[in-house]
Write an enzyme that holds these catalytic residues in place. Structure first.
Site, short mmCIF file in Angstrom:
data_model
loop_
_atom_site.label_atom_id
_atom_site.label_comp_id
_atom_site.label_asym_id
_atom_site.label_seq_id
_atom_site.Cartn_x
_atom_site.Cartn_y
_atom_site.Cartn_z
N VAL A 1 -51.91 -13.19 -22.09
CA VAL A 1 -51.89 -11.87 -22.73
C VAL A 1 -53.27 -11.64 -23.33
CG1 VAL A 1 -50.85 -10.44 -24.51
CG2 VAL A 1 -49.46 -12.15 -23.31
N GLU B 1 -44.82 -37.48 -39.02
CA GLU B 1 -44.24 -38.00 -37.79
C GLU B 1 -45.27 -38.77 -36.97
OE1 GLU B 1 -40.89 -34.50 -37.22
OE2 GLU B 1 -42.78 -34.39 -36.15
#
Lengths: 425, 425
Positions: free
Chosen positions: B81, B172
């Site tokens: 886009v 994480e």
């Protein structure tokens, strides 16, 4: 025992040859250094499935360190081999020099363009995981671009794939991509019909899989045609340019994807050894697989030219490399144990356990001893053999799961395009 | 009905927002075009596992076409886009222009370097599959290079990793890499001890996971420390250079791997819309999620700034994006059915179903309603939720298999380095 007192065995390459050597060689007075350019052993017979989006990269590759983690006598180095000095018994790596008592050359082969290295950029070969991932992205991207293209001739080009070379790799790739287009991708596009994709397999000799008996190679051609592959035998390539293959007849085929599966030569390292090579760059080894003049150096697998029973060279397949590896391991083990010299070494004999090639879903050919199969029985035999030989329990299970899923659901799990040219800002 | 009579809904982005919209929007008088830069929907909550060699790329990604193959009313375009003209109701793609009746902006966010774009090359973020594969290769390669390095200070640098940002992604990553080094890689090297690797997590605020209640964020810090992560809170980064992080205190940390998990901003497309944005580039939407002045345009997920109950913006998490997608789909469905105008639209309400973050094997924190968990119960909850939400049956099974294998065998399946700098000739 101090490290310096141990015999040092250096093994170059962690393919089927190098890894099998390490698994079969073990001696209390020896240490082994295994060198590979990558960190993984690649199960090359299934590499075409990574290219055709059937399997993911980690499913056909296993970290070398992990395979050998219970072998404290083996050190694995990820490094590039830049040369060898056989007289000084040294191997040169990018960051260090290794001295050896025995050297095992098992670096395998690479794609050969028969004197046309400039074709490589337009027609990649399939030897490494990176090759496979690049081919996968290129093919999937061509369909994506066809969906957004407005010019019909551009669409036709994007949906045409040419595979040069009708050996096992070319046949497997052609079959796998034909199935991908005609079954898996068929329902997923709205503007194009992937079932109309053209897959053209070009072979210079009069038949595909020409090392097989005529009836089997004809069966393979028929099975390919049934999948919609255009098989063009006795057809030679004159030139390859970007998105364009020119045949000797002058015909030009426009194709967004061109793959090269026509030639293999030995690792370029052999050219630096100063020993006699054949045209494909393979070392002409002694009957015991040692390099002439260097009984402490062995060349195995695709790096070695070994005459077989019928005078034909032993083929460049993984069972041959594994048998050679075991032979070399046995010899070195024995010499370290007994102190015997090279004079008493037995010659290598290749035991041909048959050959098979897969073409697609339930389509294959196999030739084992006096038995010839084709179609479903050959395909099941192929499946069984490849599952048994896939290194690592986890991979076996994952691959079985993927295959079952693809077979019954007509979907492929690994249809992921990575490394797309970067987004515009 | 002719295509031109159908209302055209254009959806930009196939993340959790865009995909959920397509799944919940269906109207006989409408057609949908879904545009994404890649060919896959990415399960972003597990992307850190691809980076830390726990899962393979296809296991956390699913081809968008395949998810929507039974929806003939949805056309999927893989395209970039480049801009929007809200006044003319047009979207510009790299190869075509789309006109719409309704537009759904769901392009998500990208890594933000707080005005230091030059840090990006030295400290990559984790947003795409390519990011994850690059990080994986970089970390594994650092250990391989440490094994062949001779200089101790070079080895120390190669075995140090700095993660900037103590939010969920940073926590994480730190936990996953600490476990990788201390368990999986530990047995596999001969010259270095991967257990000695330093993993440093840097957070500017006084605690990690600072959006959680104090006891949970303290628990997370303790669980990280138990895994061997050096947690440094109230620590600010002044500069990042190649293999070097400079702190505000003047301290310099040398590290082969530096990862950026500190900031996210909305897709750069929002800057081209000519509407009001917040500092992170998010569109300040109306209560119904439409863009002010453009009732036919909705912004959802990480592109939208939506005030929540307590005045704090709705967080940039996947459940929020999915709830916004359903809200927009309901509104458009209703207006197409009844012809009702924007005046009667209901406002969006975010339903917070809790939050959780994983740290490692049996280590996590979770906050659901009034309940707070940490350790094993939180980890099991995390496992369950992530398996349920993983799109696609095949992926669920494959991921479960991988997790069980890693948990019991202390091995990781996806430790494959791809895209290594090319071999020397």
């Amino acid at each position: 025992m101090a490290e310096s007192k141990l015999s040092h065995i250096v093994v170059l390459g962690a393919g089927f040859g190098g890894l099998t050597f390490c698994e079969h060689f073990r001696h209390p007075s020896a240490r082994v250094t295994l060198v590979d350019r990558t960190n993984h052993h690649l199960f090359q017979p299934l590499l075409y499935q990574v290219a055709s989006a059937g399997l993911s990269a980690p499913e056909v590759a296993q970290p070398i360190r992990s395979i050998l983690s219970d072998r404290p006598d083996v050190t694995v180095l990820m490094a590039q081999v830049t040369g060898c000095d056989l007289a000084k018994r040294q191997v040169f790596l990018d960051h260090e020099i290794l001295s050896y008592d025995y050297l095992v050359l098992a670096l395998g082969g690479c794609t050969s363009y028969f004197g046309h290295p400039e074709w490589k950029q337009f027609a990649p070969g399939l030897k490494t995981l990176d090759d496979a991932l690049r081919i996968r992205s290129r093919v999937l991207l061509a369909f994506e671009r066809a969906e957004t293209a407005s010019d019909p001739s551009e669409q036709e080009k994007l949906m045409t794939m040419v595979i040069v070379g009708g050996g096992p790799t070319g046949v497997e790739l052609a079959g796998a991509f034909a199935e991908l287009a005609r079954t898996v991708l068929k329902r997923d596009f709205r503007r194009i019909d992937p079932g109309r994709a053209r897959i053209i397999l070009i072979e210079a000799s009069p038949s595909v899989l020409s090392y097989l008996p005529a009836d089997l190679s004809q069966s393979a051609a028929r099975q390919l045609a049934r999948l919609g592959v255009h098989v063009r035998t006795s057809t030679r390539v004159k030139a390859i340019r970007e998105n364009e293959v020119e045949l000797e007849s002058g015909e030009i085929i426009r194709a967004a994807t061109i793959l090269w599966a026509a030639g293999v030569s030995a690792s370029p390292l052999t050219a630096k050894l100063g020993v006699e090579l054949d045209r494909a760059g393979r070392v002409k080894v002694n009957p015991d697989l040692s390099v002439p003049g260097h009984p402490e150096v062995f060349a195995i697998g695709d790096m070695a030219l070994v005459p077989g029973k019928d005078g034909q060279p032993v083929p460049g397949v993984s069972p041959a490399a594994m048998q050679m590896a075991k032979h070399a391991a046995r010899i070195i083990n024995k010499e370290l144990a007994s102190g015997a010299g090279p004079a008493s070494r037995p010659p290598f004999h290749y035991w041909d356990r048959g050959t098979m090639a897969t073409i697609g879903r339930s389509a294959a050919v196999a030739w084992i001893g006096k038995l010839k199969f084709s179609g479903l029985p050959a395909w099941l035999a192929w499946l069984l053999v490849h599952l048994i030989f896939l290194i690592g329990f986890r991979n076996k299970l994952a691959v079985l799961l993927q295959w079952a899923y693809s077979y019954f659901a007509y979907k492929r799990g690994a249809r992921i395009i990575t490394s797309v040219p970067q987004a515009r800002p």
